[in-house]
Design an enzyme around this catalytic site. Structure first.
Site, short mmCIF file in Angstrom:
data_model
loop_
_atom_site.label_atom_id
_atom_site.label_comp_id
_atom_site.label_asym_id
_atom_site.label_seq_id
_atom_site.Cartn_x
_atom_site.Cartn_y
_atom_site.Cartn_z
N ASP A 64 32.52 38.14 -19.73
CA ASP A 64 31.95 37.88 -18.71
C ASP A 64 32.63 36.71 -18.03
OD1 ASP A 64 29.00 36.85 -17.61
OD2 ASP A 64 30.11 38.18 -16.74
N ILE A 65 32.82 36.53 -16.68
CA ILE A 65 33.60 35.38 -16.07
C ILE A 65 32.64 34.37 -15.82
CG2 ILE A 65 34.93 34.65 -14.20
CD1 ILE A 65 35.77 37.41 -13.82
N ASP A 108 31.58 41.66 -13.13
CA ASP A 108 32.68 40.98 -13.51
C ASP A 108 32.81 40.92 -15.09
OD1 ASP A 108 30.41 39.32 -13.69
OD2 ASP A 108 31.52 37.68 -13.70
#
Length: 117
Positions: A64-65, A108
């Site tokens: 996950d960003i 994302d």
């Protein structure tokens, strides 16, 4: 505007809560019956009793960003799309080389697994 390289601006984190929830959702979907078995001696959960098989060499990746929502909220949608396409394309190349199976991308988050039969 210029689109900056992801490695310069983002950190990746693993989120156990999200990974447990996503894995449970995957296991409970009817099309994944082969991924679970049932036993009448175990307590019931959601009307069925999933029994986990042990795969000690299995890894599930949830990449996950961190900071993505804040970053993307101030960017043009096209820039956000290009960044995610570029990043996930590189992840796909690495996954293919390493024989990692990409399950899906969720916003994302890149979800992949390796070590399953």
């Amino acid at each position: 505007g210029r689109i900056e390289r992801p490695s310069e601006n983002f950190a990746f984190r693993a989120d156990r809560r999200d990974s447990k929830e996503s894995l449970m959702e995957f296991m409970m979907e009817p099309e994944n019956d082969d991924a679970r078995t049932y036993s009448s001696t175990e307590p019931e959960i959601f009307g069925t009793t999933p029994i986990a098989d042990l795969f000690p060499n299995t890894t599930i990746l949830f990449a996950d960003i961190a900071g993505f929502t804040a970053w993307s909220s101030s960017r043009e949608p096209a820039h956000v799309f290009i960044l995610l396409e570029t990043l996930f394309r590189e992840f796909d190349k690495i996954a293919k080389r390493r024989r990692v199976y990409k399950i899906e991308t969720i916003g994302d988050c890149y979800v992949a697994v390796t070590g399953l039969p």
